[in-house]
Design a protein around this motif. Structure first.
Motif, short mmCIF file in Angstrom:
data_model
loop_
_atom_site.label_atom_id
_atom_site.label_comp_id
_atom_site.label_asym_id
_atom_site.label_seq_id
_atom_site.Cartn_x
_atom_site.Cartn_y
_atom_site.Cartn_z
N GLU A 380 -7.80 -17.80 -13.59
CA GLU A 380 -7.30 -18.17 -14.91
C GLU A 380 -7.50 -19.65 -15.19
N GLU A 381 -7.36 -20.49 -14.16
CA GLU A 381 -7.55 -21.93 -14.32
C GLU A 381 -9.01 -22.24 -14.67
N LYS A 382 -9.92 -21.53 -14.01
CA LYS A 382 -11.35 -21.72 -14.31
C LYS A 382 -11.66 -21.31 -15.74
N LYS A 383 -11.03 -20.20 -16.19
CA LYS A 383 -11.24 -19.75 -17.56
C LYS A 383 -10.78 -20.80 -18.56
N LYS A 384 -9.61 -21.40 -18.30
CA LYS A 384 -9.10 -22.44 -19.20
C LYS A 384 -10.01 -23.65 -19.22
N LYS A 387 -13.12 -22.86 -21.24
CA LYS A 387 -12.86 -22.88 -22.67
C LYS A 387 -12.74 -24.30 -23.20
N THR A 388 -12.10 -25.17 -22.40
CA THR A 388 -11.95 -26.56 -22.82
C THR A 388 -13.31 -27.24 -22.96
N LYS A 393 -17.71 -29.31 -26.26
CA LYS A 393 -19.13 -29.28 -26.58
C LYS A 393 -19.35 -28.93 -28.04
N ALA A 394 -18.56 -27.95 -28.52
CA ALA A 394 -18.67 -27.56 -29.93
C ALA A 394 -18.27 -28.72 -30.84
N SER A 395 -17.24 -29.48 -30.43
CA SER A 395 -16.82 -30.62 -31.24
C SER A 395 -17.90 -31.70 -31.26
N TYR A 396 -18.54 -31.92 -30.13
CA TYR A 396 -19.58 -32.93 -30.04
C TYR A 396 -20.77 -32.57 -30.92
N GLU A 397 -21.09 -31.29 -30.95
CA GLU A 397 -22.24 -30.84 -31.73
C GLU A 397 -21.99 -30.95 -33.22
#
Length: 438
Positions: A380-384, A387-388, A393-397
């Motif tokens: 679950e920690e890896k999933k979080k 996602k972060t 990355k989406a914000s940077y793009e």
């Protein structure tokens, strides 16, 4: 994933049972169980039974009532409950919600006298506790009077002679009979077979041409009990089994018990083991450990019923049983797996998803609920984290394309304008990143 965080007064519980209390069960509790686990524990057992009244399931109440009426703190109540669970008189189930922790306390029928005095653990512990004279006195109390009829001829009539051949009843007569009160043989002290290394024992016995088929389910349960009672390793158990073989190559239960007892007494100068409460069990309970221990010894079917507060469907039961049989997962690992899937799949149990996780966890060789829980939390920690990263990355793009195509200014005025524009842009980007993080 929420889990046991210590018993609190506001936590709620219901009481249920699998038997009907009688004067005989009361006698057994008073005479045979009080010497083993003490008056206080049996008092808690009988106190919980009064919630049932004439029903098999009680109303839900809080633990405030326990504190108020028994005049004891919940830590002490838990210790007494653990003794009842350990001796096989009680099972506990738990469900966690946002409001509280909910418990189900299931009272188990005490072992009947014939099984008690033939049980390798209960009989030995009682003998060591009360002594030979009192032990024989208690045994006589539960013996029925015998009348020798060997010189008589039986003249009883059978059913066919009096009532004739019975007619076949319609199937509807038996509808819903699964929920009727029934007499169930208590299993005595609950000992999980995983406490003994049967793989090692089978490998050792194979050298003497003893097959797995000869280790029947009843024999395995007896071996697990004897190994725990007398602290017998697989190598010593092999010798005991070989001495207990009958002429037709079956394993005699009576000889197995006697030879195991002789082995222990030889090693301990004729003494027998006594029932003692470990210091760890008497210490203040550690909530997460108690939760893990409960999961390691609870059937996944029972866990599902308690966790979802509803009886699992036949399809769900078959799915769980087939996965357990195929993957050989310990109870604790399977319980964590099912809870993980329920909590991450909107309380659904997609079979293909569960089978995929089960296969993966088997390859990882997870052996306990604690290991499975820690692994699930890492996943679950890896999933979080993933996602972060994707969100950043989406914000940077989202950086405006015209900024990337900005031409280099060539005049002093243009440089000044560029500096001001740059300052404004940096301010906008700071605000943009703050919004992206929120």
């Amino acid at each position: 994933m929420q889990y046991f965080s210590g018993l609190r007064p506001a936590d709620r519980f219901v009481v249920t049972t699998n038997y009907v209390e009688t004067s005989l069960t009361d006698e057994i509790l008073k005479r045979l169980y009080i010497p083993l686990i003490g008056l206080e524990s049996i008092a808690v057992y009988q106190y919980l039974s009064q919630f049932l009244e004439k029903s098999q399931v009680s109303d839900e109440v809080t633990h405030y009532i326990v504190m108020n009426e028994l005049k004891m703190n919940l830590s002490h109540f838990e210790q007494l409950r653990f003794r009842l669970e350990g001796i096989g008189l009680m099972k506990s189930f738990m469900k966690v919600t946002d409001e509280a922790q909910h418990f189900v306390y299931k009272l188990i029928s005490p072992v009947m006298p014939d099984q008690f005095f033939n049980d390798p653990m209960l009989s030995v512990y009682l003998f060591q506790t009360v002594g030979k004279e009192r032990f024989n006195q208690l045994k006589r109390h539960f013996c029925t009077e015998r009348f020798d009829v060997s010189s008589y001829q039986e003249i009883s009539k059978n059913y066919i002679d009096i009532y004739g051949t019975p007619k076949s009843p319609p199937a509807s007569i038996y509808a819903g009979n699964d929920h009727l009160i029934k007499t169930r043989e208590s299993l005595g002290i609950p000992v999980h077979q995983q406490t003994f290394d049967f793989e090692m024992l089978e490998m050792l016995l194979a050298q003497n041409m003893i097959t797995k088929e000869q280790l029947t389910r009843d024999v395995r349960e007896l071996i697990a009990q004897l190994s725990l009672l007398y602290d017998i390793a697989p190598t010593d158990m092999r010798r005991i089994i070989l001495k207990s073989l009958t002429s037709n190559q079956t394993i005699s239960h009576e000889d197995l018990r006697r030879n195991a007892r002789d082995f222990y007494q030889f090693e301990h100068e004729g003494n027998l083991p006594a029932l003692t409460i470990s210091a760890e069990a008497e210490a203040a309970p550690k909530s997460d450990k108690n939760w893990f221990e409960m999961l390691d010894t609870t059937s996944p079917i029972e866990m599902l019923a308690s966790f979802s507060q509803s009886e699992p469907t036949v399809k769900q039961k078959r799915m769980v049983e087939s996965i357990l049989e195929r993957e050989k997962l310990p109870f604790g690992v399977m319980n964590i797996l099912l809870q993980y899937v329920l909590l991450t799949s909107e309380m659904k149990l997609p079979q293909s998803y569960i089978e995929e996780i089960a296969s993966n966890w088997k390859k990882l060789k997870l052996s306990s609920s604690e290991e499975a829980y820690n692994h699930a939390m890492k996943v679950e920690e890896k999933k979080k984290t993933r996602k972060t990263v994707q969100r950043e990355k989406a914000s940077y793009e989202k950086t405006p394309e015209w900024l990337n195509n900005q031409e280099q200014p060539k005049t002093a005025e243009a440089v000044t304008d560029l500096a001001e524009e740059k300052r404004k842009l940096e301010e906008e980007l700071k605000n943009f990143w703050k919004e992206g993080e929120s």
